[in-house]
Scaffold this active site. Structure first.
Site, PDB file in Angstrom:
ATOM      1  N   ASP A  52       0.832  -1.194   0.000  1.00  0.00           N
ATOM      2  CA  ASP A  52       0.000   0.000   0.000  1.00  0.00           C
ATOM      3  C   ASP A  52       0.871   1.250   0.000  1.00  0.00           C
ATOM      4  O   ASP A  52       1.767   1.402   0.839  1.00  0.00           O
ATOM      5  CB  ASP A  52      -0.870  -0.010   1.270  1.00  0.00           C
ATOM      6  CG  ASP A  52      -1.780   1.203   1.335  1.00  0.00           C
ATOM      7  OD1 ASP A  52      -2.845   1.156   0.685  1.00  0.00           O
ATOM      8  OD2 ASP A  52      -1.434   2.187   2.010  1.00  0.00           O
ATOM      9  N   TYR A  57       2.672   9.937   0.118  1.00  0.00           N
ATOM     10  CA  TYR A  57       3.604   9.322   1.071  1.00  0.00           C
ATOM     11  C   TYR A  57       5.063   9.438   0.622  1.00  0.00           C
ATOM     12  O   TYR A  57       5.963   9.159   1.404  1.00  0.00           O
ATOM     13  CB  TYR A  57       3.337   7.826   1.253  1.00  0.00           C
ATOM     14  CG  TYR A  57       2.022   7.410   1.858  1.00  0.00           C
ATOM     15  CD1 TYR A  57       1.190   8.304   2.515  1.00  0.00           C
ATOM     16  CD2 TYR A  57       1.629   6.076   1.786  1.00  0.00           C
ATOM     17  CE1 TYR A  57      -0.008   7.876   3.064  1.00  0.00           C
ATOM     18  CE2 TYR A  57       0.442   5.642   2.338  1.00  0.00           C
ATOM     19  CZ  TYR A  57      -0.377   6.538   2.963  1.00  0.00           C
ATOM     20  OH  TYR A  57      -1.549   6.097   3.494  1.00  0.00           O
ATOM     21  N   LYS A  87      -3.068   5.852  -3.899  1.00  0.00           N
ATOM     22  CA  LYS A  87      -4.200   6.737  -3.592  1.00  0.00           C
ATOM     23  C   LYS A  87      -4.031   8.110  -4.227  1.00  0.00           C
ATOM     24  O   LYS A  87      -2.919   8.643  -4.275  1.00  0.00           O
ATOM     25  CB  LYS A  87      -4.340   6.909  -2.070  1.00  0.00           C
ATOM     26  CG  LYS A  87      -4.265   5.598  -1.320  1.00  0.00           C
ATOM     27  CD  LYS A  87      -4.517   5.726   0.159  1.00  0.00           C
ATOM     28  CE  LYS A  87      -4.091   4.465   0.878  1.00  0.00           C
ATOM     29  NZ  LYS A  87      -2.650   4.412   1.209  1.00  0.00           N
ATOM     30  N   HIS A 120      -8.043   9.176  -1.537  1.00  0.00           N
ATOM     31  CA  HIS A 120      -7.365   9.080  -0.238  1.00  0.00           C
ATOM     32  C   HIS A 120      -8.235   9.605   0.913  1.00  0.00           C
ATOM     33  O   HIS A 120      -8.320   8.980   1.973  1.00  0.00           O
ATOM     34  CB  HIS A 120      -6.049   9.878  -0.311  1.00  0.00           C
ATOM     35  CG  HIS A 120      -5.037   9.460   0.713  1.00  0.00           C
ATOM     36  ND1 HIS A 120      -3.686   9.538   0.497  1.00  0.00           N
ATOM     37  CD2 HIS A 120      -5.171   8.966   1.948  1.00  0.00           C
ATOM     38  CE1 HIS A 120      -3.039   9.094   1.566  1.00  0.00           C
ATOM     39  NE2 HIS A 120      -3.925   8.749   2.458  1.00  0.00           N
TER      40      HIS A 120
END
Ligand code: A2P
Length: 323
Positions: A52, A57, A87, A120
């Protein structure tokens, strides 16, 4: 691979099979981490197949490099053996920016397609906010969920993602989305742990055929949104001691036993292995009863998206009172 390679159970969701235990890659502050690639590669060696990431990120390039390396080393024979989720970040949460957002994600990962692409958070940021966190409160704007979802559907039709879904959506928002969606969301990825059990949302999702994926099953200790309360929970400690397991394993096993898939992040070799060892034992009905009595406390409350002049003026509004 060697005998330590664990075969993680899978569940059929949409056009894919999701390995029920996945590997999270968010490390706060969001920076390119030296250890991310190494940890992901180690996880693949041990049998993790579900990874994931997210546009904000900054872990997409590390994940992409680890996948390429795993293929080179023959740890997996083809990319299809992996289940990769990413996402759409809020600054791409606009109808015309969804497809470019996914294309940028795929480019960073070095992949032709995702297995799952998620919205997200159900809120947008002005496009100029880019992927930077923290963002300015003046950049928070309402998301046109219908329009953004059309963009998500376009991505799936183009074959750039096998499935589409959402993250951090309440029952109310899912209901709204289901009213207009042509392709229903396959997954809602939400916080879930023994400290935030999500009974109502899980029941709702089951009725609607939406698979739930749990994030922060250990409370995401060490992040700005995290809490020590899962790993420090006395009830979990007692159960762990009695069973000869760790608190983390008890928490992960409990989440797994609820029929959802779960994502756990560790960049530590021993803990990456420890987190896999949850499939050959069970919790007793008494353990489960004790866990069901744990007082509930959410970890991430979305406070960063609350602003007096924004679309959500309180945490309750953001979560539609489901908090
Ligand atoms: P580390 O990467 O040093 O192992 P979550 O999955 O809920 O987001 O939690 C992630 C946090 O929990 C990270 O800080 C991670 O640190 C830590 N963690 C992961 N696995 C374990 C474990 N088995 N025991 C204790 N802490 C863990």
């Amino acid at each position: 691979m060697g005998s330590s390679n664990i075969d993680i159970p899978k569940v059929r969701v949409g056009s894919s099979s999701i390995p029920l235990l996945g590997f999270g890659t968010a490390v706060f502050p969001f920076v390119v981490s030296e250890t991310a690639k190494e940890s992901i590669l180690h996880a693949i060696k041990l049998g993790y197949r579900h990874f994931d990431t997210a546009a904000n990120y900054k872990s997409e390039p590390s994940l992409g490099e680890a996948i390429a390396e795993a293929l080179r080393l023959g740890l997996v024979t083809s990319r299809d053996e992996l289940f990769i989720t990413s996402k759409l970040w809020c600054s791409d949460g606009h109808r015309h920016r969804v497809l470019p957002g996914l294309q940028s994600t795929l480019q960073k990962l070095g992949l032709e397609y995702l297995d799952l692409f998620l919205i997200h958070v159900p809120v947008s940021l002005k496009p100029e906010a880019a992927y930077e966190v923290p963002f300015k409160e003046e950049d928070i704007v309402a998301m046109d969920i219908r329009g953004v979802w059309e963009g998500m559907e376009e991505c799936q039709r183009l074959g750039l993602t096998k499935n589409i879904g959402v993250s951090n959506f309440s029952c109310k928002k899912l209901d709204q989305l289901l009213l207009t969606s042509k392709i229903p969301p396959m997954v809602n990825q939400v916080e879930m742990s023994p400290l935030w059990q999500q009974s109502k949302l899980r029941e709702f999702c089951e009725k609607k055929g939406i698979h739930v994926t749990a994030y922060s099953p250990l409370g995401a200790r060490g992040t700005v949104w995290g809490t020590n309360q899962v790993l420090d929970c006395e009830v979990l400690k007692e159960i762990a001691e009695a069973r000869g397991k760790t608190v983390a394993q008890v928490a992960l096993r409990w989440v797994y036993e609820q029929g959802v898939s779960l994502l756990v992040k560790s960049f530590n070799k021993e803990r990456i292995k420890e987190n896999l060892e949850i499939f050959d034992w069970t919790l007793s009905p008494e353990d489960c009863h004790k866990i069901s009595q744990i007082p509930q406390q959410k970890g991430w409350d979305a406070i960063q998206f609350i602003w007096d002049e924004g679309p959500y003026k309180s945490i309750q509004e953001f979560w539609d009172e489901e908090v």
